[in-house]
Scaffold this motif. Structure first.
Motif, mmCIF file in Angstrom:
data_model
loop_
_atom_site.group_PDB
_atom_site.id
_atom_site.type_symbol
_atom_site.label_atom_id
_atom_site.label_comp_id
_atom_site.label_asym_id
_atom_site.label_seq_id
_atom_site.Cartn_x
_atom_site.Cartn_y
_atom_site.Cartn_z
ATOM 1 N N GLU A 27 0.837 -1.200 0.000
ATOM 2 C CA GLU A 27 0.000 0.000 0.000
ATOM 3 C C GLU A 27 0.876 1.257 0.000
ATOM 4 O O GLU A 27 0.634 2.209 -0.754
ATOM 5 C CB GLU A 27 -0.921 -0.002 1.213
ATOM 6 N N PHE A 28 1.917 1.243 0.828
ATOM 7 C CA PHE A 28 2.823 2.388 0.909
ATOM 8 C C PHE A 28 3.565 2.578 -0.421
ATOM 9 O O PHE A 28 3.666 3.702 -0.938
ATOM 10 C CB PHE A 28 3.821 2.158 2.048
ATOM 11 N N ILE A 29 4.057 1.497 -0.999
ATOM 12 C CA ILE A 29 4.846 1.575 -2.227
ATOM 13 C C ILE A 29 3.993 2.013 -3.404
ATOM 14 O O ILE A 29 4.423 2.820 -4.239
ATOM 15 C CB ILE A 29 5.517 0.208 -2.490
ATOM 16 N N GLU A 30 2.780 1.506 -3.479
ATOM 17 C CA GLU A 30 1.904 1.895 -4.585
ATOM 18 C C GLU A 30 1.574 3.377 -4.525
ATOM 19 O O GLU A 30 1.561 4.073 -5.550
ATOM 20 C CB GLU A 30 0.620 1.064 -4.551
ATOM 21 N N THR A 31 1.326 3.880 -3.323
ATOM 22 C CA THR A 31 1.052 5.309 -3.166
ATOM 23 C C THR A 31 2.271 6.135 -3.558
ATOM 24 O O THR A 31 2.156 7.157 -4.246
ATOM 25 C CB THR A 31 0.652 5.612 -1.711
ATOM 26 N N LEU A 32 3.442 5.686 -3.138
ATOM 27 C CA LEU A 32 4.686 6.381 -3.494
ATOM 28 C C LEU A 32 4.861 6.421 -5.007
ATOM 29 O O LEU A 32 5.204 7.470 -5.571
ATOM 30 C CB LEU A 32 5.874 5.676 -2.839
ATOM 31 N N LEU B 17 6.533 9.054 -8.111
ATOM 32 C CA LEU B 17 7.423 8.514 -9.137
ATOM 33 C C LEU B 17 6.825 8.573 -10.537
ATOM 34 O O LEU B 17 7.497 8.972 -11.494
ATOM 35 C CB LEU B 17 7.797 7.066 -8.799
ATOM 36 N N PHE B 18 5.580 8.185 -10.670
ATOM 37 C CA PHE B 18 4.954 8.123 -11.993
ATOM 38 C C PHE B 18 5.090 9.440 -12.772
ATOM 39 O O PHE B 18 5.409 9.426 -13.964
ATOM 40 C CB PHE B 18 3.486 7.733 -11.853
ATOM 41 N N PRO B 19 4.877 10.603 -12.142
ATOM 42 C CA PRO B 19 4.962 11.857 -12.912
ATOM 43 C C PRO B 19 6.354 12.183 -13.447
ATOM 44 O O PRO B 19 6.478 12.976 -14.388
ATOM 45 C CB PRO B 19 4.505 12.926 -11.899
ATOM 46 N N VAL B 20 7.414 11.601 -12.879
ATOM 47 C CA VAL B 20 8.770 11.990 -13.291
ATOM 48 C C VAL B 20 9.460 10.933 -14.153
ATOM 49 O O VAL B 20 10.561 11.172 -14.649
ATOM 50 C CB VAL B 20 9.658 12.301 -12.065
ATOM 51 N N LEU B 21 8.825 9.790 -14.350
ATOM 52 C CA LEU B 21 9.442 8.727 -15.136
ATOM 53 C C LEU B 21 9.111 8.898 -16.615
ATOM 54 O O LEU B 21 7.957 9.151 -16.969
ATOM 55 C CB LEU B 21 8.960 7.360 -14.650
ATOM 56 N N THR B 22 10.123 8.753 -17.451
ATOM 57 C CA THR B 22 9.943 8.939 -18.892
ATOM 58 C C THR B 22 10.469 7.716 -19.638
ATOM 59 O O THR B 22 11.677 7.544 -19.789
ATOM 60 C CB THR B 22 10.694 10.189 -19.377
ATOM 61 N N PRO B 23 9.580 6.837 -20.104
ATOM 62 C CA PRO B 23 10.044 5.673 -20.873
ATOM 63 C C PRO B 23 10.571 6.097 -22.242
ATOM 64 O O PRO B 23 10.059 7.034 -22.863
ATOM 65 C CB PRO B 23 8.769 4.822 -21.017
ATOM 66 N N VAL B 24 11.603 5.419 -22.701
ATOM 67 C CA VAL B 24 12.195 5.673 -24.011
ATOM 68 C C VAL B 24 12.319 4.342 -24.738
ATOM 69 O O VAL B 24 12.901 3.390 -24.209
ATOM 70 C CB VAL B 24 13.587 6.325 -23.886
ATOM 71 N N ARG B 25 11.769 4.285 -25.948
ATOM 72 C CA ARG B 25 11.856 3.051 -26.726
ATOM 73 C C ARG B 25 13.269 2.874 -27.266
ATOM 74 O O ARG B 25 13.921 3.830 -27.682
ATOM 75 C CB ARG B 25 10.855 3.082 -27.878
ATOM 76 N N VAL B 26 13.740 1.625 -27.249
ATOM 77 C CA VAL B 26 15.081 1.304 -27.728
ATOM 78 C C VAL B 26 15.000 0.804 -29.158
ATOM 79 O O VAL B 26 14.221 -0.096 -29.467
ATOM 80 C CB VAL B 26 15.732 0.226 -26.842
ATOM 81 N N SER B 27 15.816 1.384 -30.014
ATOM 82 C CA SER B 27 15.968 0.911 -31.382
ATOM 83 C C SER B 27 17.452 0.790 -31.661
ATOM 84 O O SER B 27 18.216 1.723 -31.375
ATOM 85 C CB SER B 27 15.335 1.879 -32.378
ATOM 86 N N ARG C 217 2.456 0.216 -15.567
ATOM 87 C CA ARG C 217 1.539 1.354 -15.686
ATOM 88 C C ARG C 217 2.083 2.425 -16.636
ATOM 89 O O ARG C 217 1.335 3.311 -17.059
ATOM 90 C CB ARG C 217 1.272 1.954 -14.312
ATOM 91 N N LEU C 218 3.358 2.343 -16.935
ATOM 92 C CA LEU C 218 3.968 3.316 -17.842
ATOM 93 C C LEU C 218 3.782 2.933 -19.308
ATOM 94 O O LEU C 218 4.124 3.713 -20.197
ATOM 95 C CB LEU C 218 5.465 3.434 -17.544
ATOM 96 N N PHE C 219 3.235 1.751 -19.562
ATOM 97 C CA PHE C 219 3.161 1.245 -20.932
ATOM 98 C C PHE C 219 1.748 0.789 -21.277
ATOM 99 O O PHE C 219 1.490 -0.416 -21.432
ATOM 100 C CB PHE C 219 4.150 0.088 -21.121
ATOM 101 N N PRO C 220 0.801 1.711 -21.362
ATOM 102 C CA PRO C 220 -0.557 1.316 -21.747
ATOM 103 C C PRO C 220 -0.579 0.699 -23.140
ATOM 104 O O PRO C 220 0.101 1.182 -24.053
ATOM 105 C CB PRO C 220 -1.323 2.644 -21.706
ATOM 106 N N GLY C 221 -1.306 -0.374 -23.290
ATOM 107 C CA GLY C 221 -1.376 -1.077 -24.565
ATOM 108 C C GLY C 221 -0.321 -2.146 -24.723
ATOM 109 O O GLY C 221 -0.283 -2.830 -25.753
ATOM 110 N N TYR C 222 0.539 -2.312 -23.695
ATOM 111 C CA TYR C 222 1.594 -3.319 -23.761
ATOM 112 C C TYR C 222 1.584 -4.170 -22.491
ATOM 113 O O TYR C 222 1.179 -3.715 -21.410
ATOM 114 C CB TYR C 222 2.966 -2.668 -23.903
ATOM 115 N N GLN C 223 2.051 -5.377 -22.629
ATOM 116 C CA GLN C 223 2.266 -6.261 -21.495
ATOM 117 C C GLN C 223 3.760 -6.349 -21.224
ATOM 118 O O GLN C 223 4.556 -6.496 -22.152
ATOM 119 C CB GLN C 223 1.714 -7.661 -21.784
#
Length: 410
Positions: free
Chosen positions: A137-142, A147-157, A229-235
């Motif tokens: 519960e604590f980690i999910e809230t954190l 964390l979620f607002p500052v994380l930026t996924p980048v696709r690798v090619s 949660r950072l990758f909607p549409g992907y597993q």
């Protein structure tokens, strides 16, 4: 006769042996001695953890400078220019073997001795499989709030579009598969994406725990747990924590006429994208590991896998946890030197006799006082000093700044 022949053979062998140690291998043996302090059961637990952290930090510097230099020698012809007679490629083979052995001992000591010992004393390291409902519960809230607002996924090619991976920064690679019905305009249904673990957050995440006890985990495990949660549409098929060490043996011309600070900034920027010399990773996905190594132009022999967590040097903050003084060495309070009374200027003392200070037994305060007096004395024309590392808020630096402001040559 048999004994006599054996002695002659031994003598001949010694005569043919190199007269010098290899510098790089000798340094590795020094770091092994640092590790021996961490392996010593007579040393308090948090002090043992401190030495483990130092081993990791030392190896970071070693790979950035010494291993990078050896690799450049190999590319320049692999000529033996070391007094030990070893060619650079031979040095590198020895380095890889010795480092792996030491790192293996380091992590066995961590997981088999230090972490269990700390847990018995009230400091518990928890992996994701050990998190209970309160922890989750604590980690999910954190994660959701901070964390979620500052994380930026980048696709690798593969190829020149490969994203920038900064030197010594923790990253998480995700192997993704498109969910049914999702189109992204590329062939195949698997992708690799990267997330840099943000430096703006503490590496140690303290978890809810009972009174008198401390539970903690590491930041990258929190991100791994909810990374999908950072990758909607992907597993998320797999994830992989890694860290790249780059060549930092880049010099700056201290005599250049223009701004030296600008020159240093340029060098530091170059270090972030200089050639990679090591890939450190947590044991896991071989597919992601091999892909990342290939994109960084590293061989598998340049990959160092550990059971985790990576970058033990950043666990140093645990060493100063309050409330666990019994797990640290008894503090040593240095004594004032009787040769330097506080009620007399040091210049007067030094005009009569030389003074030798014994650190850490005698106080370093005298050195700071001496520099402060020099910074404000109108008869002092210049201060020349060599600094090897310094603290964040160093009184030495403050004294030198004051001297510079007072028009003295520093």
């Amino acid at each position: 006769m048999g004994k006599k022949k054996e002695k002659v053979h031994s003598s001949e062998k010694n005569e043919n042996a190199p007269l010098f140690f290899n510098r790089e291998l000798s340094w590795i043996e020094f770091n092994r001695r640092v590790l021996e302090e961490a392996m010593d059961p007579s040393v308090p637990l948090l002090e043992r953890l401190k030495f483990l952290c130092i081993v990791s930090s030392n190896f970071d510097e070693f790979f950035q400078v010494r291993v990078a230099y050896v690799k450049r020698q190999i590319l320049s012809g692999n000529l033996a220019n070391c007094p030990s007679g070893l060619r650079p490629s031979e040095q590198l083979d020895h380095i890889r073997r010795e480092v792996r052995e030491i790192v293996d001992l380091q992590y066995r000591t961590l997981h088999e001795e230090i972490l269990p010992g700390l847990a018995s004393q009230g400091i518990q390291y928890l992996r994701p499989a050990e998190w209970n409902s309160k922890h989750l519960e604590f980690i999910e809230t954190l994660f959701d709030r901070e964390l979620f607002p500052v994380l930026t996924p980048v696709r690798v090619s593969p190829g020149p579009s490969f994203p920038a991976i900064r030197n010594l920064r923790l990253h998480i690679a995700y192997l993704l598969r498109k969910e049914p019905g999702v189109e992204d305009g590329e062939e195949g249904d698997q992708r690799i994406a990267l997330i840099q673990v943000p430096e703006s957050f503490p590496r140690i995440v303290y978890l809810p725990s009972e009174e008198g006890r401390t539970a903690f985990t590491v930041l990258e495990y929190v991100i791994q747990k909810y990374g999908e949660r950072l990758f909607p549409g992907y597993q998320v098929q797999d994830s992989f924590v890694f860290r790249v060490t780059r060549d930092a043996d880049l010099g700056v011309d201290e005599e250049r006429d223009d701004d030296f600070i600008d020159a240093m900034v340029e060098v530091l920027d170059q270090r972030e994208q200089s050639p990679a010399v090591r890939l450190s990773c947590v044991m896991g996905s071989e597919r992601i590991r091999d892909s990342i190594a290939a994109m960084l132009d590293l061989e598998l022999s340049d990959v160092y896998e550990v059971p985790g967590p990576l970058d033990l040097g950043s666990l140093m903050s645990l060493v100063s946890l309050s409330g666990f003084e019994s797990l640290r060495d008894v503090p040593w309070n240095p004594l004032p030197s009787p040769s330097l009374p506080e009620d007399e200027p040091y210049w007067s003392v030094l005009s009569r006799t030389d003074v030798l200070l014994h650190h850490p037994y005698e106080s370093f305060h005298h050195v700071v006082t001496f520099l402060n007096q020099a910074a404000t004395d109108p008869d002092v024309l210049s201060i020349k000093i060599t600094l090897y590392r310094t603290s964040f808020d160093s009184p030495i630096i403050q004294a030198l700044e004051q001297a510079a402001r007072n028009k003295k040559q520093v």
